[in-house]
Design a protein around this motif. Structure first.
Motif, PDB file in Angstrom:
ATOM      1  N   SER A  41       0.816  -1.213   0.000  1.00  0.00           N
ATOM      2  CA  SER A  41       0.000   0.000   0.000  1.00  0.00           C
ATOM      3  C   SER A  41       0.851   1.266   0.000  1.00  0.00           C
ATOM      4  O   SER A  41       0.364   2.341  -0.323  1.00  0.00           O
ATOM      5  N   ARG A  42       2.126   1.128   0.366  1.00  0.00           N
ATOM      6  CA  ARG A  42       3.042   2.267   0.347  1.00  0.00           C
ATOM      7  C   ARG A  42       4.464   1.756   0.174  1.00  0.00           C
ATOM      8  O   ARG A  42       4.718   0.558   0.193  1.00  0.00           O
ATOM      9  N   GLY A  43       5.400   2.666  -0.003  1.00  0.00           N
ATOM     10  CA  GLY A  43       6.792   2.269  -0.150  1.00  0.00           C
ATOM     11  C   GLY A  43       7.144   1.755  -1.535  1.00  0.00           C
ATOM     12  O   GLY A  43       8.163   1.083  -1.705  1.00  0.00           O
ATOM     13  N   HIS A  44       6.317   2.079  -2.549  1.00  0.00           N
ATOM     14  CA  HIS A  44       6.620   1.643  -3.913  1.00  0.00           C
ATOM     15  C   HIS A  44       7.973   2.181  -4.390  1.00  0.00           C
ATOM     16  O   HIS A  44       8.722   1.486  -5.072  1.00  0.00           O
ATOM     17  N   ALA A  45       8.273   3.423  -4.035  1.00  0.00           N
ATOM     18  CA  ALA A  45       9.508   4.048  -4.518  1.00  0.00           C
ATOM     19  C   ALA A  45      10.745   3.335  -3.998  1.00  0.00           C
ATOM     20  O   ALA A  45      11.766   3.253  -4.694  1.00  0.00           O
ATOM     21  N   GLU A  46      10.656   2.826  -2.770  1.00  0.00           N
ATOM     22  CA  GLU A  46      11.793   2.139  -2.185  1.00  0.00           C
ATOM     23  C   GLU A  46      11.997   0.736  -2.778  1.00  0.00           C
ATOM     24  O   GLU A  46      13.071   0.161  -2.636  1.00  0.00           O
ATOM     25  N   ARG A  47      10.982   0.216  -3.448  1.00  0.00           N
ATOM     26  CA  ARG A  47      11.048  -1.161  -3.929  1.00  0.00           C
ATOM     27  C   ARG A  47      11.223  -1.287  -5.438  1.00  0.00           C
ATOM     28  O   ARG A  47      11.789  -2.268  -5.931  1.00  0.00           O
ATOM     29  N   ILE A  48      10.785  -0.316  -6.196  1.00  0.00           N
ATOM     30  CA  ILE A  48      10.621  -0.488  -7.637  1.00  0.00           C
ATOM     31  C   ILE A  48      11.932  -0.847  -8.354  1.00  0.00           C
ATOM     32  O   ILE A  48      11.963  -1.759  -9.191  1.00  0.00           O
ATOM     33  N   ILE A  49      13.028  -0.186  -8.044  1.00  0.00           N
ATOM     34  CA  ILE A  49      14.277  -0.433  -8.770  1.00  0.00           C
ATOM     35  C   ILE A  49      14.847  -1.805  -8.430  1.00  0.00           C
ATOM     36  O   ILE A  49      15.301  -2.542  -9.317  1.00  0.00           O
ATOM     37  N   SER A  50      14.817  -2.178  -7.155  1.00  0.00           N
ATOM     38  CA  SER A  50      15.322  -3.499  -6.786  1.00  0.00           C
ATOM     39  C   SER A  50      14.459  -4.600  -7.384  1.00  0.00           C
ATOM     40  O   SER A  50      14.961  -5.670  -7.755  1.00  0.00           O
ATOM     41  N   MET A  51      13.159  -4.344  -7.533  1.00  0.00           N
ATOM     42  CA  MET A  51      12.279  -5.320  -8.163  1.00  0.00           C
ATOM     43  C   MET A  51      12.643  -5.503  -9.636  1.00  0.00           C
ATOM     44  O   MET A  51      12.659  -6.627 -10.152  1.00  0.00           O
ATOM     45  N   VAL A  52      12.942  -4.414 -10.315  1.00  0.00           N
ATOM     46  CA  VAL A  52      13.381  -4.508 -11.713  1.00  0.00           C
ATOM     47  C   VAL A  52      14.668  -5.319 -11.810  1.00  0.00           C
ATOM     48  O   VAL A  52      14.814  -6.174 -12.692  1.00  0.00           O
ATOM     49  N   ASP A  53      15.601  -5.071 -10.902  1.00  0.00           N
ATOM     50  CA  ASP A  53      16.854  -5.836 -10.902  1.00  0.00           C
ATOM     51  C   ASP A  53      16.584  -7.330 -10.731  1.00  0.00           C
ATOM     52  O   ASP A  53      17.206  -8.171 -11.399  1.00  0.00           O
ATOM     53  N   GLU A  54      15.649  -7.672  -9.846  1.00  0.00           N
ATOM     54  CA  GLU A  54      15.322  -9.079  -9.611  1.00  0.00           C
ATOM     55  C   GLU A  54      14.660  -9.705 -10.842  1.00  0.00           C
ATOM     56  O   GLU A  54      14.933 -10.861 -11.193  1.00  0.00           O
ATOM     57  N   LEU A  55      13.808  -8.962 -11.496  1.00  0.00           N
ATOM     58  CA  LEU A  55      13.170  -9.462 -12.714  1.00  0.00           C
ATOM     59  C   LEU A  55      14.202  -9.719 -13.807  1.00  0.00           C
ATOM     60  O   LEU A  55      14.152 -10.741 -14.503  1.00  0.00           O
ATOM     61  N   ARG A  82       2.634   7.446  -9.831  1.00  0.00           N
ATOM     62  CA  ARG A  82       3.722   8.278 -10.328  1.00  0.00           C
ATOM     63  C   ARG A  82       5.083   7.626 -10.116  1.00  0.00           C
ATOM     64  O   ARG A  82       6.047   7.945 -10.819  1.00  0.00           O
ATOM     65  N   VAL A  83       5.171   6.701  -9.159  1.00  0.00           N
ATOM     66  CA  VAL A  83       6.426   5.976  -8.948  1.00  0.00           C
ATOM     67  C   VAL A  83       6.742   5.113 -10.165  1.00  0.00           C
ATOM     68  O   VAL A  83       7.853   5.140 -10.712  1.00  0.00           O
ATOM     69  N   GLY A  84       5.763   4.330 -10.598  1.00  0.00           N
ATOM     70  CA  GLY A  84       5.963   3.487 -11.775  1.00  0.00           C
ATOM     71  C   GLY A  84       6.225   4.306 -13.023  1.00  0.00           C
ATOM     72  O   GLY A  84       7.094   3.961 -13.837  1.00  0.00           O
ATOM     73  N   LEU A  85       5.491   5.395 -13.171  1.00  0.00           N
ATOM     74  CA  LEU A  85       5.680   6.257 -14.334  1.00  0.00           C
ATOM     75  C   LEU A  85       7.078   6.869 -14.353  1.00  0.00           C
ATOM     76  O   LEU A  85       7.751   6.902 -15.400  1.00  0.00           O
ATOM     77  N   ALA A  86       7.529   7.349 -13.202  1.00  0.00           N
ATOM     78  CA  ALA A  86       8.860   7.957 -13.143  1.00  0.00           C
ATOM     79  C   ALA A  86       9.943   6.932 -13.467  1.00  0.00           C
ATOM     80  O   ALA A  86      10.903   7.235 -14.177  1.00  0.00           O
TER      81      ALA A  86
END
Length: 231
Positions: A41-55, A82-86
Motif C-alpha cells: 500500500s506504500r513504499g513503492h519508490a523504495e522497492r521499484i528499482i530493486s524489483m526490476v533488478d530481480e526481474l 507516479r512511482v511506476g511512471l517515473a
C-alpha cells in the motif's frame, strides 16, 4: 480490435504501482514470462528499482536488452502511480527505449473473456466508482467516468459482465454478472504481453490519467529517474 501475439515479439518490461501492489513482469523474445507481484500500500519508490533488478536476473537479461517498457497510468493512488511512471520514463530516456502507458481500467479489461463486451468498475472510494465500457478486452467503448455509488445502477444492468475492484459491489447492488476467473486487480503478465501489440506512442503516452482531481502533491520522482539513468 483484438490481436494474436506474434511468435517472436519485443522484450518487454511492464510495471504497475498504481494501486495496492508493486508488480512487474518481463516477457522475453521467445514468450517466456517472469513476474513479481507484491501487495504494497506504500513504499513503492523504495522497492521499484530493486524489483526490476530481480526481474532482470530471473530473465537473465540486462536492462539494455529491454526493447519497450509498459506502465500503468491510472486512475489509482496519486503517489503510487507516479512511482511506476517515473521509473519507466527514467529507463526510457536513459536507454532511448519506447515507453507505453496503459490505463489501469484498460489493463483490468485484459482479463475479460475474448470478444466479450464488459464493464470495468474500480472502487474510487468516497462512495464513488470509476467506470469504463469495453467491447472486448482492451477495446474501450467510451471514456472512463467517475460515478456516484447511488447512480451506478443507471450505468450497469443485470446482463452486464463486470470486472475490477468494484465488481463485487456492482454484483451486489446492480445484479451484474461477475467473472470468477478474473482477478480483482490487473494481471501484470497480461499487461506485459499486451505491450507487444502497442505501436502508437501518442495514444499510449506514459502520462498520469486522473479521472478525478488529485488530493496529494506528487513526488518529484527525481531519485527514481536518477537511479534508473544509472542502471
Amino acid at each position: 480490435m483484438e490481436h494474436e501475439l506474434r511468435p517472436q515479439h519485443p522484450v518487454i518490461l511492464a510495471l504497475d504501482t498504481a494501486h495496492q501492489y508493486c508488480q512487474g513482469a518481463i516477457v522475453c523474445a521467445n514468450g517466456e514470462l517472469h513476474q513479481i507481484i507484491e501487495p504494497r500500500s506504500r513504499g513503492h519508490a523504495e522497492r521499484i528499482i530493486s524489483m526490476v533488478d530481480e526481474l532482470l536476473a530471473l530473465a537473465d537479461l540486462s536492462i539494455k536488452q529491454i526493447e519497450r517498457f509498459v506502465v500503468t497510468t491510472g486512475p489509482g493512488s496519486f503517489t503510487g502511480l507516479r512511482v511506476g511512471l517515473a521509473a519507466a520514463r527514467g529507463f526510457g530516456v536513459a536507454l532511448n527505449t519506447p515507453v507505453f502507458g496503459v490505463s489501469t481500467l484498460e489493463a483490468m479489461s485484459l482479463s475479460a473473456p475474448p470478444q466479450t463486451p464488459h464493464k470495468v468498475v474500480f472502487d474510487a472510494r468516497r462512495d464513488q466508482h470509476y467506470l469504463q465500457n469495453f467491447s472486448a478486452p482492451g477495446v474501450a467503448n467510451g471514456a472512463p467516468k467517475l460515478v456516484e455509488n447511488a447512480d451506478l445502477g443507471d450505468h450497469i444492468g443485470p446482463t452486464d459482465l463486470v470486472l475490477g475492484t468494484g465488481a463485487t459491489f456492482a454484483q451486489a447492488h446492480c445484479d451484474a454478472k461477475g467473472d470468477e476467473a478474473a482477478p480483482e486487480w490487473l494481471d501484470i503478465a497480461r499487461l506485459a504481453r499486451y505491450g507487444a501489440l502497442l505501436d502508437d506512442q501518442g495514444a499510449y503516452a506514459p502520462e498520469p490519467l486522473y479521472v478525478r482531481s488529485a488530493d496529494a502533491k506528487p513526488q518529484t520522482g527525481k531519485s527514481i529517474a536518477r537511479e534508473a539513468t544509472g542502471s
